[in-house]
Enzyme design. Structure first.
Site, mmCIF file in Angstrom:
data_model
loop_
_atom_site.group_PDB
_atom_site.id
_atom_site.type_symbol
_atom_site.label_atom_id
_atom_site.label_comp_id
_atom_site.label_asym_id
_atom_site.label_seq_id
_atom_site.Cartn_x
_atom_site.Cartn_y
_atom_site.Cartn_z
ATOM 1 N N SER A 148 2.739 -5.401 -5.768
ATOM 2 C CA SER A 148 2.731 -5.986 -4.430
ATOM 3 C C SER A 148 1.338 -5.925 -3.848
ATOM 4 C CB SER A 148 3.698 -5.223 -3.513
ATOM 5 O OG SER A 148 3.129 -3.972 -3.117
ATOM 6 N N ASP A 149 1.097 -6.756 -2.841
ATOM 7 C CA ASP A 149 -0.102 -6.566 -2.031
ATOM 8 C C ASP A 149 0.111 -5.297 -1.218
ATOM 9 O OD1 ASP A 149 -2.539 -6.931 -0.789
ATOM 10 O OD2 ASP A 149 -2.182 -9.045 -0.372
ATOM 11 N N TRP A 150 -0.969 -4.799 -0.628
ATOM 12 C CA TRP A 150 -0.897 -3.528 0.095
ATOM 13 C C TRP A 150 0.046 -3.654 1.304
ATOM 14 C CZ3 TRP A 150 -3.150 -3.225 -4.088
ATOM 15 C CH2 TRP A 150 -3.792 -2.085 -4.560
#
Length: 487
Positions: free
Chosen positions: A222-224
């Site tokens: 995932s993105d942060w």
């Protein structure tokens, strides 16, 4: 995690708790995972292993500038020499790039990271850069943001409604071309929804399109803070949640991370099967096996390869990306002999209209620290500024060239990790007399003093902002009249 190792044998030995612990980052202050996979942010350089006061790095032209070269061979060299090699030097296994989202609107806040509004050009440039990065042994590229991550406003909530044809021919195309031609080892999901479903929970995109149609067999992260569920994201094919649970300190606000105990509960009530959990762990361990040549902490170096070759390549990139627009009627260069507004009107006055910045420029652009170099001097204390000066003990001094900093990974053996204080100081000498504006945003509390006078108070009353990954305040501002030449 040292390798190579037998992935299936290791999975058979891991407990459920151990498996789940591998599927999130270690904490919010590091780019590492429990499996010792270390990532480094991009996309136009290598941040390395630190947010605060890290090692310098080559700063490449932005993605749009790189694509303006139309030179795949040049971008392959840049990926190999300036990105992949720097990753290995700074102990990172995964470069978080390239960004290949479509430039569909001038309001896209991160449009400059992407290559183009043209899917084919974006895919060709992405493939070239990934080829170069992954030519370095032990380094993986993480192409992003899969898919339709094209605006910053409400980026975690926005629903991108896209027809199947547009999705295939425009938004998925650059990812598909990169996957066909070079096979990035990692993908990063976007923050947004696609047709009602968050991408980090979208099994059609991750399992059906990416893995089954395109044959991707790597890691999906995932993105942060872009994971919004435990069971849904795991079942849909998201291997790794980034980052992880934050450090348990009073300074770091609790962030509701999705996996951990919640995933263990989902395993117990059969919302997540052992098979799905093993699939996620298998993809992560397989990647760990592929990047083991630089997995040892002992090989980590903060030295960047600032070589003559790298400098020459940086200049070549900058030159090749220059684009000459049509100079209609020879409007450029401007004719200095032409008269100005004041010659055609009376009582001409100036007033500030709509400024072109969201936050004021960093004060370190004009400040001088105590050693005479540009920047600010930082002193760290366990005692607050309200304490008697004789009772405050300076535990650490850091000279930094930036006043814009993220302190989540700062630590010192004599500094308490629950609550501590930093005094940041510098001098400025205004070139002109007038009213100057000062601003400050903070994750914590802060006050700004100019010549001992409180100018900005961002401690007494604070407003939630988007700074510091959404955990900081809005920029509070104040003014002070300064005299030219007076430091």
């Amino acid at each position: 995690m040292a390798g190579p190792f037998d992935v299936e044998d290791l999975i058979s030995q891991l407990t459920a708790d151990e498996k789940i612990s591998l599927l999130s980052g270690m904490n919010s202050s590091t780019h590492a995972t429990k499996a010792n996979l270390r990532t480094s942010d991009g996309p136009n350089g290598i941040r390395g292993q630190r947010f605060f006061n890290g090692a310098p790095s080559h700063c490449l032209p932005c993605g749009t500038g790189l694509a303006a070269t139309w030179d795949a061979a040049l971008l392959r060299r840049a990926g190999a020499v300036l990105l992949g090699r720097a990753c290995a030097a700074q102990g990172a296994h995964i470069w978080l790039g390239p960004t290949v989202n479509m430039l569909r609107s001038p309001l896209g806040g991160r449009g400059f990271e992407s290559y183009s509004e043209d899917p084919f050009l974006s895919g060709a440039m992405a493939a070239a850069v990934v080829t170069g990065v992954q030519s370095n042994v032990g380094v993986a590229a993480c192409i992003k943001h899969f898919v339709c991550n094209d605006q910053e406003h409400e980026r975690q909530a926005v629903d991108c409604v896209v027809s199947e044809r547009a999705l295939r021919e425009i938004y998925l195309m650059p990812f598909m071309l990169a996957q066909r031609d070079v096979k990035p080892l990692c993908y990063m999901t976007s923050y947004s929804r696609l047709n009602g479903v968050h991408v980090s929970e979208n099994s059609r995109l991750m399992e059906e399109v990416l893995r089954k149609e395109w044959g991707f067999d790597g890691l999906i992260m995932s993105d942060w803070f872009g994971t919004y569920s435990a069971s849904e994201s795991t079942n849909a094919g998201l291997d790794l949640e980034m980052p992880g649970p934050p450090r348990d300190t009073k300074l770091t606000p609790k962030v509701n991370r999705m996996r951990g105990q919640k995933l263990l509960v989902s395993l117990g009530n059969r919302k997540v099967s052992q098979h799905a959990l093993n699939d996620r762990v298998r993809n992560l361990l397989t990647l760990a096996n592929k990047v083991t040549p630089i997995a040892s902490e002992g090989n980590v170096s903060e030295d960047v390869n600032d070589t003559a070759e790298a400098r020459a390549l940086m200049r070549e990139l900058a030159v090749a990306g220059i684009v000459l627009l049509k100079n209609k009627d020879s409007v450029l260069p401007l004719d200095k002999s032409k008269s100005g507004i004041a010659q055609h009107a009376t009582d001409v006055k100036y007033t500030l209209g709509a400024h072109g910045y969201k936050q004021l420029p960093a004060i370190s652009m004009m400040s001088t620290r105590e050693d005479g170099e540009p920047g600010m001097t930082c002193r760290f204390f366990n005692e607050p500024p309200s304490e008697d000066p004789g009772n405050r003990v300076c535990r650490d001094v850091v000279q930094t060239d930036l006043s814009d900093m993220l302190l989540v990974d700062y630590s010192h053996p004599e500094i308490r990790q629950d609550v501590w204080y930093m005094d940041m100081s510098g001098t400025i000498t205004p070139a002109e007399s007038g009213e100057y504006q000062f601003g400050c945003s903070v994750r914590g509390k802060a006050k700004v003093f100019v010549d001992g006078q409180l100018v900005v108070d961002n401690a007494t009353a604070q407003r939630q902002g988007a700074t510091f990954m959404g955990a900081g305040t809005l920029e509070e501002r104040g003014t002070k009249t300064l005299e030219a030449g007076r430091t």
